[in-house]
Design an enzyme around this catalytic site. Sequence first.
Site, short mmCIF file in Angstrom:
data_model
loop_
_atom_site.label_atom_id
_atom_site.label_comp_id
_atom_site.label_asym_id
_atom_site.label_seq_id
_atom_site.Cartn_x
_atom_site.Cartn_y
_atom_site.Cartn_z
N SER A 51 0.82 -1.20 0.00
CA SER A 51 0.00 0.00 0.00
C SER A 51 0.86 1.25 0.00
O SER A 51 1.77 1.39 0.80
CB SER A 51 -0.92 0.01 1.23
OG SER A 51 -1.66 1.21 1.27
N ASP A 52 0.53 2.17 -0.90
CA ASP A 52 1.13 3.49 -0.86
C ASP A 52 0.66 4.17 0.42
O ASP A 52 -0.45 3.92 0.89
CB ASP A 52 0.67 4.28 -2.09
CG ASP A 52 1.26 5.68 -2.13
OD1 ASP A 52 2.48 5.79 -1.99
OD2 ASP A 52 0.50 6.63 -2.31
N LYS A 53 1.51 5.01 1.01
CA LYS A 53 1.15 5.67 2.27
C LYS A 53 0.32 6.93 2.04
O LYS A 53 -0.83 7.01 2.47
CB LYS A 53 2.41 6.03 3.07
CG LYS A 53 2.09 6.71 4.43
CD LYS A 53 3.33 7.22 5.10
CE LYS A 53 3.83 8.51 4.47
NZ LYS A 53 2.92 9.67 4.73
N THR B 172 -3.34 7.13 0.79
CA THR B 172 -3.91 5.78 0.77
C THR B 172 -4.10 5.27 2.20
O THR B 172 -5.22 5.06 2.65
CB THR B 172 -3.01 4.83 -0.02
OG1 THR B 172 -2.81 5.36 -1.33
CG2 THR B 172 -3.65 3.45 -0.15
#
Length: 835
Positions: free
Chosen positions: A312-314, A317
């Site tokens: 997951s992109d931070k 997101t």
Amino acid sequence: MVQQAGNHSIEDILSDLHVDIETGLSAEEVRLRRARYGPNSLKETQRHPWLHFLAYFYGPIPWMIEAAALLSAFNRHWADLAIILVMLLFNAGVGFWQQSRAASALEALKKQLALKARTLREREWAEISASELVPGDIIRLRMGDIIPADACLLQGDYLSVDQSALTGESLPVERTIGEMIYSGAIAREGEMLAVVTSTGSDTLFGRTARLVDEAGAVSHFQKAVLQIGDYLIYLSLVLVTLLVLVQLARGAPLFELIQFALILTVASIPVAMPAVLSVTMATGAQALSKMQAIVTRLESIEEMAGIDILCSDKTGTLTENRLTAGEPLPFDDCTAETLLLAAALASKAENRDAIDLAVIGAVAEPAQLHGWVLKHFMPFDPVHKRTESGLVSPQGEEVRFSKGAPQVILDLVAHDNGYDAMRHIREKVDAQVSAFALKGYRTIAVAGTNASGRWQFLGLLPLFDPPRPDSAETIVRAREHGIAVRMVTGDNVAIARETAGRLGLGARIAEADSLFGEGVDMHHPGEAVTERIEQEDGFAQVFPEHKYAIIRALQARGHLVAMTGDGVNDAPALKQADVGIAVSGATDAARAAADLILTAPGLSVIISAVEEARHIFERMNAYAIYRITETIRIMFFMVLSMLIYGFYPVTAVMIIMLALFNDIPIMMIAGDHTRLDPKPVRWEMHRVLTIATVLGLVGVAETFLLLVIADTWLAMDQSAIQTLIFLKLSIAGHLTLFVARSRYSMFARPYPSRWLMAAVFTTQLLAAIIAGTGWLVTPIAWTYVGLVWLYCLLWVLIEDRIKLAVYKHLELTGSHHQSFIRLLGKSLHPHQRGR
């Protein structure tokens, strides 16, 4: 003094590019460079839709169908020809429709480029199309511009650049003379001159686009379908070859024999299996759309059921991509409420500055800001590194407030109070700023003037990007479903660790450069690097190439990987991932590269999508077992009965009707009820082929026994026997579906859906009417129709008990039963197809 740009000075860069900052390029030089470097746009190759459609008529399965059609036409069997062509066009049409749904990531990336650029050529400034830029062009950039190409800054005070969509950095970065800026970023503040250094595919943006073009994991759905198809094709060819040789020796007509053999082969191999499974996935895609998740690639639904890692992109997101003020730290006699009020009064909402908005939003009672009259305001800039406001309080007192970099505010206060007097405060501030930095916070300091007009230090205010409210819960739910979550961010390690700690992700956060250091090939990083990537909880300071390499490394370790993201920088990894997920608010490039697009904020829908995907997978797995079972049942029985009895147990028309009865109505399996597996599920071919082969051989035995009964005990003629066997194969086929649809008893919950039951009942009623009335076949007595039904019901109970015993045996022996597929595996090479 000459400012530096990397290892070269501004003068060196201008010299290398052969351009004068005062005159720009000449028209002739522009022409030559455009011929050399091409347009400032992304290259893309397009395939004509008709060529794409015609490709579905090329390959082993289409070739056999086409050969059968030609022989039917040669023998003037027009009914056979019509039905065969319907099967061929149906399969090709569904395949073409499915592939045409995929959006072009390159087209979306291309749309992100700036449309216009202000350029100096032959001493005159002009606005031209960004696609006409060439290396060496002098360009002017100002607030709001999209950077049209990679460039080096030449003149001006500073440029605040938002490159979060390219690098994942959550805040705008300050760029000044000698520093690089990249195509696709956005100028937020300032105005500067720059010289273009790279255009088109040579820019950072272009390299990202090339990665998107090159990226693409092999579809596990395609591999499974092709592996099943290979198995059935080879099995069918062996049996049909044996049949043809024996019948030729018996003097059967050559052309009719070949036509029958082709029809038998086409009916036996899974011609309609891709279509049936596609409809199953399309129905699942409709269900997901109601959850506000749009599927752009049908195969990704099957792969979603098996993902065991979610990268997951931070920024935007896992977090809200919105600066928030943390707990204020007031100094001396100042209170937290006074500190926040002073910081808010040193801000201006109209500037839409991220820090100003965060500070103003932190004031508990906005009414406190009313009554203050603003006299002057100095916005933040990289030179002064602070804001300052002059106001008149509601009581009529003149006061000033300032906020900014802690060291700058300390120097401001020290100027009025003496540096020695500020020493203890400075030490305390340094310690607190360091402590906040370890947590990944950005810290600002706040000061205000007292009654005598002297600056006083009021305190510190930490700022951070808060996690989304549902992120922690989503991570917990993901783990409950056997999915490990890995954070991938462009922010620094401290911020990444703080966010990971808040979300319960784990403390092992690796800096990308430490993984892909000098001498490491990101496409083939080696066993040691891939093992380390597999063990990390997250990755910080990553660029697009890093994200792409991380996904590939995890896939090389045998993982099915999902990747969430929202920016251009995420597009290559989104496409490379087994399941790319574009979150709400994602850029067009991210959406085009993704398999799943979320239209509502948050990630919780991902888990719901995984659950739905696992239901869909169970339906596809059940159909695959059923279809292989039917092929083995029909092929072995046909060959065995013809070798022993010397006549066709069913006619060519009956074979084609059986194929349609078995496939088209069974599309209702797309809405069947299934159990939810708590862990990731994948194709286990040794299980699928073992169960299907056993059930198929049982079907051969029961059908051959009925043939013996009809010929020996009932003394039926050949045409009546053919009708009896046709009815038996039709009834037993769908009853076997109830056996194959679950690894548990066919009477256990969840029960079949009413649509599946209705499809089976309708098809079997039609088969019974055909057999009893003699439509296209020799009629048989209705008593025999009833007896065949009872016979099939008895055998389906036997099949169900045998299935349970085989599953139990497979559970006990585990991986040892993979030897079954390995015997076939030497000739069953999975086809490597890109997405």
